[in-house]
Design a protein around this motif. Sequence first.
Motif, PDB file in Angstrom:
ATOM      1  N   ARG A 168       0.826  -1.214   0.000  1.00  0.00           N
ATOM      2  CA  ARG A 168       0.000   0.000   0.000  1.00  0.00           C
ATOM      3  C   ARG A 168       0.856   1.258   0.000  1.00  0.00           C
ATOM      4  O   ARG A 168       0.559   2.238  -0.693  1.00  0.00           O
ATOM      5  CB  ARG A 168      -0.937  -0.010   1.215  1.00  0.00           C
ATOM      6  CG  ARG A 168      -2.014  -1.072   1.151  1.00  0.00           C
ATOM      7  CD  ARG A 168      -3.111  -0.827   2.173  1.00  0.00           C
ATOM      8  NE  ARG A 168      -2.672  -0.999   3.545  1.00  0.00           N
ATOM      9  CZ  ARG A 168      -2.799  -2.122   4.240  1.00  0.00           C
ATOM     10  NH1 ARG A 168      -3.331  -3.202   3.679  1.00  0.00           N
ATOM     11  NH2 ARG A 168      -2.407  -2.197   5.507  1.00  0.00           N
ATOM     12  N   ALA A 254      -3.229   6.529   5.012  1.00  0.00           N
ATOM     13  CA  ALA A 254      -2.017   5.746   5.294  1.00  0.00           C
ATOM     14  C   ALA A 254      -1.451   5.988   6.685  1.00  0.00           C
ATOM     15  O   ALA A 254      -0.459   5.350   7.055  1.00  0.00           O
ATOM     16  CB  ALA A 254      -0.946   6.060   4.244  1.00  0.00           C
ATOM     17  N   ASP A 257      -1.064   2.842   8.643  1.00  0.00           N
ATOM     18  CA  ASP A 257      -0.012   1.981   8.089  1.00  0.00           C
ATOM     19  C   ASP A 257       1.373   2.456   8.525  1.00  0.00           C
ATOM     20  O   ASP A 257       2.233   1.650   8.890  1.00  0.00           O
ATOM     21  CB  ASP A 257      -0.089   1.956   6.564  1.00  0.00           C
ATOM     22  CG  ASP A 257      -1.190   1.052   6.036  1.00  0.00           C
ATOM     23  OD1 ASP A 257      -1.732   0.251   6.820  1.00  0.00           O
ATOM     24  OD2 ASP A 257      -1.514   1.139   4.833  1.00  0.00           O
TER      25      ASP A 257
END
Length: 302
Positions: A168, A254, A257
Amino acid sequence: MENLIKHMNKTYALDIGQMELHRELIGQVYILQSGQQQYVLKLLPPHKTADALHALNILDFLFQQEYPVVSVVRTREQMSHTLLPGDGRVAALFHYVEGADADGSLEAEAIGEQTARLHKLMERYPGTLLLRTKAEYIDDFISIMKQKDCEASAINDLVHYGNELWSRITLLPKSFCHGDLHTGNMIKQDGNYILLDFDDASGDYPSMDAAYLSDVTHFNQFHASLYDATMRQFERFYKGYSRVRILSDGECSAVSDWIAVRHYQITARIVGCQGLGSVSLRFFEEQHRWLMEWRELCVRRN
């Protein structure tokens, strides 16, 4: 210590009388006294030479553009650094910065706006920015787990999660990022935040800076409630950031993440600096549990 003081006085137009170790991790940081003036000396091992010179070039550019960063003291030969005789360590000297500690929670909006100015200004940087690899962000952690003989199932879990994160992250826009943006690397002075420690700077992902500044999770103990606290912190940060520069929806998403990646990254750094014996198997078990619980929570929330 005495030989180091002699070398610094020979290399710089200063009369350093005292030197005190301030902290030690990847390298050493000393506080130097020359008359009434204080300076900060940073020493990095030879394998960090490229990072050190890269950081010094960025600092020079930002200082010339009047962006609030720590200023580099030049040698007698007008160099930004010196190499220590014998061991080849990079030594860089900085002016000591007086100021207050930044409060990441109360001041996230202002820090966000200044961070966006940094990212926007670095779009004009004339030099070449380092690009860092998956090994530095994720795989070094896995290698250490294997050296530590952690359980195969735990290693397998974190290999899969690391690959999932990286799949990702590599879709995100690349540009300049500080790489270690937290309030410990800034000093508040006259309404600005003087930034320090650009050793992890790169041309990778500006969304990393937004995530690291917004992270209020506890590194060793998992608390589900701190997910929401982190996202609220990011909202405050981005309110200021978005006045100057916009992050895409993918970059905003994000944040969670990057917080997972930081666990891989920091653990590898700790062991890289302090040795394999500095962390126990229990520590790796805790990190495995933390990351798996974080992954499950992120799946539920997203």
